[in-house]
Design a protein around this motif. Structure first.
Motif, PDB file in Angstrom:
ATOM      1  N   SER A   6       0.845  -1.185   0.000  1.00  0.00           N
ATOM      2  CA  SER A   6       0.000   0.000   0.000  1.00  0.00           C
ATOM      3  C   SER A   6       0.882   1.238   0.000  1.00  0.00           C
ATOM      4  O   SER A   6       2.102   1.154   0.159  1.00  0.00           O
ATOM      5  N   ILE A   7       0.234   2.408  -0.138  1.00  0.00           N
ATOM      6  CA  ILE A   7       0.983   3.662  -0.186  1.00  0.00           C
ATOM      7  C   ILE A   7       1.682   3.952   1.139  1.00  0.00           C
ATOM      8  O   ILE A   7       2.617   4.749   1.195  1.00  0.00           O
ATOM      9  N   SER A   8       1.240   3.287   2.224  1.00  0.00           N
ATOM     10  CA  SER A   8       1.856   3.530   3.530  1.00  0.00           C
ATOM     11  C   SER A   8       3.016   2.592   3.822  1.00  0.00           C
ATOM     12  O   SER A   8       3.649   2.701   4.854  1.00  0.00           O
ATOM     13  N   GLY A   9       3.293   1.665   2.896  1.00  0.00           N
ATOM     14  CA  GLY A   9       4.413   0.749   3.086  1.00  0.00           C
ATOM     15  C   GLY A   9       4.057  -0.652   2.643  1.00  0.00           C
ATOM     16  O   GLY A   9       3.105  -0.868   1.894  1.00  0.00           O
ATOM     17  N   ILE A  10       4.830  -1.604   3.122  1.00  0.00           N
ATOM     18  CA  ILE A  10       4.590  -3.004   2.784  1.00  0.00           C
ATOM     19  C   ILE A  10       4.438  -3.779   4.075  1.00  0.00           C
ATOM     20  O   ILE A  10       5.225  -3.631   5.002  1.00  0.00           O
ATOM     21  N   ARG A  11       3.403  -4.606   4.145  1.00  0.00           N
ATOM     22  CA  ARG A  11       3.076  -5.332   5.374  1.00  0.00           C
ATOM     23  C   ARG A  11       2.732  -6.765   5.004  1.00  0.00           C
ATOM     24  O   ARG A  11       2.039  -7.006   4.008  1.00  0.00           O
ATOM     25  N   GLY A  12       3.227  -7.716   5.787  1.00  0.00           N
ATOM     26  CA  GLY A  12       2.906  -9.097   5.471  1.00  0.00           C
ATOM     27  C   GLY A  12       3.328 -10.061   6.548  1.00  0.00           C
ATOM     28  O   GLY A  12       3.916  -9.684   7.566  1.00  0.00           O
ATOM     29  N   THR A  13       3.021 -11.335   6.308  1.00  0.00           N
ATOM     30  CA  THR A  13       3.389 -12.382   7.245  1.00  0.00           C
ATOM     31  C   THR A  13       4.758 -12.945   6.869  1.00  0.00           C
ATOM     32  O   THR A  13       5.136 -12.983   5.704  1.00  0.00           O
ATOM     33  N   ILE A  14       5.488 -13.352   7.890  1.00  0.00           N
ATOM     34  CA  ILE A  14       6.857 -13.844   7.699  1.00  0.00           C
ATOM     35  C   ILE A  14       6.826 -15.273   7.165  1.00  0.00           C
ATOM     36  O   ILE A  14       6.037 -16.107   7.621  1.00  0.00           O
ATOM     37  N   GLY A  15       7.734 -15.555   6.215  1.00  0.00           N
ATOM     38  CA  GLY A  15       7.841 -16.903   5.659  1.00  0.00           C
ATOM     39  C   GLY A  15       7.047 -17.066   4.384  1.00  0.00           C
ATOM     40  O   GLY A  15       6.367 -16.142   3.934  1.00  0.00           O
ATOM     41  N   GLY A  16       7.139 -18.258   3.794  1.00  0.00           N
ATOM     42  CA  GLY A  16       6.356 -18.541   2.598  1.00  0.00           C
ATOM     43  C   GLY A  16       7.045 -18.144   1.302  1.00  0.00           C
ATOM     44  O   GLY A  16       8.264 -17.991   1.234  1.00  0.00           O
ATOM     45  N   ARG A  17       6.241 -17.938   0.274  1.00  0.00           N
ATOM     46  CA  ARG A  17       6.747 -17.664  -1.060  1.00  0.00           C
ATOM     47  C   ARG A  17       7.011 -16.173  -1.280  1.00  0.00           C
ATOM     48  O   ARG A  17       6.292 -15.334  -0.781  1.00  0.00           O
ATOM     49  N   VAL A  18       8.021 -15.906  -2.089  1.00  0.00           N
ATOM     50  CA  VAL A  18       8.344 -14.534  -2.477  1.00  0.00           C
ATOM     51  C   VAL A  18       7.153 -13.942  -3.224  1.00  0.00           C
ATOM     52  O   VAL A  18       6.557 -14.579  -4.093  1.00  0.00           O
ATOM     53  N   GLY A  19       6.792 -12.715  -2.863  1.00  0.00           N
ATOM     54  CA  GLY A  19       5.675 -12.037  -3.518  1.00  0.00           C
ATOM     55  C   GLY A  19       4.330 -12.320  -2.898  1.00  0.00           C
ATOM     56  O   GLY A  19       3.359 -11.594  -3.132  1.00  0.00           O
ATOM     57  N   ASP A  20       4.261 -13.402  -2.101  1.00  0.00           N
ATOM     58  CA  ASP A  20       3.015 -13.730  -1.414  1.00  0.00           C
ATOM     59  C   ASP A  20       3.072 -13.378   0.063  1.00  0.00           C
ATOM     60  O   ASP A  20       2.043 -13.292   0.726  1.00  0.00           O
ATOM     61  N   ASN A  21       4.283 -13.217   0.583  1.00  0.00           N
ATOM     62  CA  ASN A  21       4.496 -12.964   2.005  1.00  0.00           C
ATOM     63  C   ASN A  21       5.634 -11.967   2.158  1.00  0.00           C
ATOM     64  O   ASN A  21       6.297 -11.613   1.183  1.00  0.00           O
ATOM     65  N   LEU A  22       5.883 -11.547   3.391  1.00  0.00           N
ATOM     66  CA  LEU A  22       7.011 -10.653   3.641  1.00  0.00           C
ATOM     67  C   LEU A  22       8.258 -11.518   3.832  1.00  0.00           C
ATOM     68  O   LEU A  22       8.667 -11.839   4.942  1.00  0.00           O
ATOM     69  N   THR A  23       8.867 -11.908   2.723  1.00  0.00           N
ATOM     70  CA  THR A  23      10.090 -12.707   2.747  1.00  0.00           C
ATOM     71  C   THR A  23      11.301 -11.777   2.751  1.00  0.00           C
ATOM     72  O   THR A  23      11.174 -10.569   2.497  1.00  0.00           O
ATOM     73  N   PRO A  24      12.500 -12.310   3.027  1.00  0.00           N
ATOM     74  CA  PRO A  24      13.703 -11.473   2.932  1.00  0.00           C
ATOM     75  C   PRO A  24      13.850 -10.777   1.579  1.00  0.00           C
ATOM     76  O   PRO A  24      14.265  -9.615   1.514  1.00  0.00           O
ATOM     77  N   ILE A  25      13.500 -11.460   0.515  1.00  0.00           N
ATOM     78  CA  ILE A  25      13.631 -10.866  -0.815  1.00  0.00           C
ATOM     79  C   ILE A  25      12.671  -9.688  -0.976  1.00  0.00           C
ATOM     80  O   ILE A  25      13.029  -8.642  -1.529  1.00  0.00           O
ATOM     81  N   ASP A  26      11.447  -9.827  -0.456  1.00  0.00           N
ATOM     82  CA  ASP A  26      10.483  -8.724  -0.529  1.00  0.00           C
ATOM     83  C   ASP A  26      10.948  -7.537   0.303  1.00  0.00           C
ATOM     84  O   ASP A  26      10.806  -6.382  -0.109  1.00  0.00           O
ATOM     85  N   ALA A  27      11.511  -7.817   1.486  1.00  0.00           N
ATOM     86  CA  ALA A  27      12.001  -6.734   2.351  1.00  0.00           C
ATOM     87  C   ALA A  27      13.122  -5.961   1.658  1.00  0.00           C
ATOM     88  O   ALA A  27      13.152  -4.718   1.685  1.00  0.00           O
TER      89      ALA A  27
END
Length: 462
Positions: A6-27
């Motif tokens: 969202s415009i306020s940042g990126i928020r997600g759950t830890i673990g899982g697939r890249v692009g579907d969750n807040l993974t190290p690659i997404d961070a």
């Protein structure tokens, strides 16, 4: 599991697939996009970003990824470590930094984390800037620095103290009066950074502190959203300790709620009302809160001859309207106090200091204070979204059905009836529809919410 961009940042759950969750690659990807955006703001020889985190279990991992991504872009980092959202906001201008990043998912459960992004004023980015960062993250425009141009990380552990000093130095914070009252207060820090910051502030004010869940280990002992149903432990503790009241904050300490001396909720909505009462009594002026906040703030503002106006939900929207209306205090009904005299961000520390100053001035119990305010009751409910649910279509249908009532559609649909209101909107941070209502009794507020939930279900066919 979820990743919300969202415009306020990126928020997600830890673990899982890249692009579907807040993974190290997404961070890394979104931290790098922020770095690119930062450099586009103005051309200069060096750049600096303040980075802090709440006590979430994933916090250290995400913070190291974010900091070293910025270092790789040639950006210097001030690592304030375990911190609060308002502390990082205060630190950015004090450091003369170009921006800030807070690693926190606010009131979300422990499996969540997020990158909250700040500008050089220590304020959340507006919609245009946020949209640009999302665009950069999906582009090929991210370039990193060469070996001789890498950034450096500097550690600074002083900002809890510096933030507290800034709060205590505010003209309306009556330190001597608070010290004289010798308050006893229970603090629920939900095992995050509030368990450090709030007791430190209280001790500086001469308050006797009873700590509950103040170990910053990220294992939240209850749902971290400071709602009545999650706060049974502190309610009992306040009574057992014969305390004057209880203080509850969320994991990043931008939301604030109080428990009265009888173990009853003061009302999260009334945190802002009480602080505004104190500020307006000494510096009359205008106020702003969002559309999902209690009418009581309007009533208090008008009592002191000021003008009240409601913004769309979201801190950046509240702040924008606050600046436009030159308000003396504002915020959000979820316990978010924004006091421009210190900074334009929700800040539980300044809220605590103003509330204590009010109590010291009034010389009454917290339950007695609550009775002095207009009596409204709010219901906050939600409906989980599914792929089949056409939210925009539902809201349009509701809008047509109630077109003869007083409607506001700048943020979902709000219907103002003479003695009650209902606000329906999509959440910016979770895949849900929020249904907020307010009426003259809790039963009426709950009934109004249930009525609209059933109406939404009928429209959606669920």
């Amino acid at each position: 599991m979820t990743l919300i961009k969202s415009i306020s940042g990126i928020r997600g759950t830890i673990g899982g697939r890249v692009g579907d969750n807040l993974t190290p690659i997404d961070a890394v990807k979104f931290a790098a996009a922020y770095g690119v955006w930062l450099k586009r703001q103005r051309e200069k020889d060096s750049y600096k970003v303040v980075v802090g985190r709440d006590a979430r279990i994933s916090g250290k991992m995400i913070q190291n990824l974010v900091m070293n991504t910025l270092v790789g872009q040639g950006i210097h980092v001030v690592n304030v470590g375990l911190s609060t959202t308002p502390t990082v906001e205060v630190a950015v201008p004090m450091e003369h930094a170009d921006g800030g990043i807070i690693l926190t998912a606010s009131h979300n459960p422990k499996q969540w984390n997020a990158l909250k992004l700040l500008n050089d004023k220590g304020e959340f980015l507006d919609g245009d800037d946020g949209a640009e960062i999302l665009k950069i993250a999906e582009s090929d425009d991210i370039v990193f620095a060469d070996i001789d141009s890498l950034g450096k990380i500097t550690k600074n552990d002083a900002y809890f103290d510096l933030h507290i000093i800034e709060v205590l130095d505010l003209p309306l914070v009556n330190v001597k009066a608070i010290e004289a009252e010798r308050f006893k207060v229970v603090v629920d820090g939900v095992n995050s950074s509030g368990g450090i910051a709030i007791p430190l502030l209280l001790e500086r004010l001469g308050v006797h502190v009873v700590k509950l869940y103040c170990e910053p280990n990220g294992h939240f002992p209850h749902n971290p959203e400071p709602l009545k149903e999650h706060l049974t432990d502190i309610s009992k503790k306040v009574v057992e300790e014969h305390a004057d009241f209880g203080i509850v904050v969320d994991p990043d300490v931008d939301r604030l709620a109080f428990i009265d001396e009888n173990g009853e909720m003061f009302g999260e909505e009334y945190t802002l009302v009480a602080c505004a009462d104190y500020v307006l009594s000494r510096t009359p002026g205008n106020t702003v809160s969002n559309m999902s906040s209690t009418r009581a703030l309007r009533d208090i503002t008008e009592k002191y001859g000021g003008k009240y106006e409601a913004s769309a939900v979201g801190e950046v929207n509240v702040v924008k309207l606050m600046k436009k209306n030159k308000v003396v205090i504002g915020g959000e009904g979820n316990g978010g106090i924004i006091y421009p005299e210190l900074h334009y961000g929700r800040d539980a520390l300044v809220g605590v200091a103003l509330f204590l100053s009010l109590l010291a001035d009034k010389k009454m119990s917290v339950s007695e204070l609550r009775k002095t305010y207009p009596s409204y009751f709010m219901s906050k409910k939600k409906i989980e979204l599914t792929p089949q649910l056409d939210v925009d279509g539902i809201l349009k249908t509701i809008e047509k059905r109630y077109q003869n009532e007083q409607l506001t559609t700048i943020d979902g649909v709000k219907i103002d009836f003479p003695d009650r209101w209902v606000h329906l909107r999509k959440s910016n941070t979770e895949p849900i529809i929020r249904i907020y209502t307010e009426a003259k009794s809790q039963e009426e507020a709950n009934a109004l919410a249930d009525e609209f939930i059933e109406e939404i279900r009928a429209i959606a066919g669920i």
